[in-house]
Design an enzyme around this catalytic site. Sequence first.
Site, mmCIF file in Angstrom:
data_model
loop_
_atom_site.group_PDB
_atom_site.id
_atom_site.type_symbol
_atom_site.label_atom_id
_atom_site.label_comp_id
_atom_site.label_asym_id
_atom_site.label_seq_id
_atom_site.Cartn_x
_atom_site.Cartn_y
_atom_site.Cartn_z
ATOM 1 N N HIS A 144 0.836 -1.206 0.000
ATOM 2 C CA HIS A 144 0.000 0.000 0.000
ATOM 3 C C HIS A 144 0.869 1.254 0.000
ATOM 4 C CE1 HIS A 144 -3.224 -2.554 2.172
ATOM 5 N NE2 HIS A 144 -3.677 -2.322 0.948
ATOM 6 N N SER A 152 -3.479 -7.671 2.646
ATOM 7 C CA SER A 152 -3.882 -7.520 4.042
ATOM 8 C C SER A 152 -4.479 -8.812 4.603
ATOM 9 C CB SER A 152 -4.898 -6.381 4.179
ATOM 10 O OG SER A 152 -4.302 -5.144 3.873
ATOM 11 N N ARG A 192 -1.808 -5.933 -8.219
ATOM 12 C CA ARG A 192 -0.776 -6.956 -8.063
ATOM 13 C C ARG A 192 -0.802 -7.936 -9.221
ATOM 14 N NH1 ARG A 192 -2.968 -8.168 -2.213
ATOM 15 N NH2 ARG A 192 -4.741 -8.068 -3.595
ATOM 16 N N LYS A 201 -16.163 -7.266 3.857
ATOM 17 C CA LYS A 201 -15.059 -7.785 4.668
ATOM 18 C C LYS A 201 -15.361 -7.609 6.148
ATOM 19 C CE LYS A 201 -11.451 -6.653 1.285
ATOM 20 N NZ LYS A 201 -10.244 -5.839 1.047
#
Length: 165
Positions: free
Chosen positions: A17, A134, A93, A41
């Site tokens: 990040h 994360s 990514r 989430k």
Amino acid sequence: MSTAVCPGSFDPITLGHLDVVRRARRMFDDVVVGVARNAAKNALLPPERRVDLVRAALDADPETADVRVAEVPGLLVDFCRDVGAVAVVKGLRGGADFDAELPMALMNRHLTGGATGVETVFVPGDPGYAHVASSLVKDVARFGGPIDDLVPAGVADAVHAALAR
């Protein structure tokens, strides 16, 4: 002056990040990190704690010390309008990230008026952080693995403390 928002849940913030924020800061005059709640989430850290951890991580780097941090209270496009942002910067990514991010980018553009709305800028992630997410950081920590080399200083302690509760 051009302003961009780097949004995310940052639960927790990772070195990947920070890399994206640092690179966004080189492209835009002003950058705001928007700490969002993701209804899909289950957050480990409360939003206020995530804001504090992001702020500390940015302050520790001279390249990002002037980046603002704020909680996103609702729709990202409303937050962008409130801070005067012309762009959203998202790190990718790999292909799966692009597949997830593209519909959100198109919806944000739609919600802000199409051709005159907020644009999304995709930044390829540093290959050295391609494996850092994360959710994986939390999983590694949950099972006692080391995460200090994946997150900024102080974040590992916050994750371990939250998991201990």
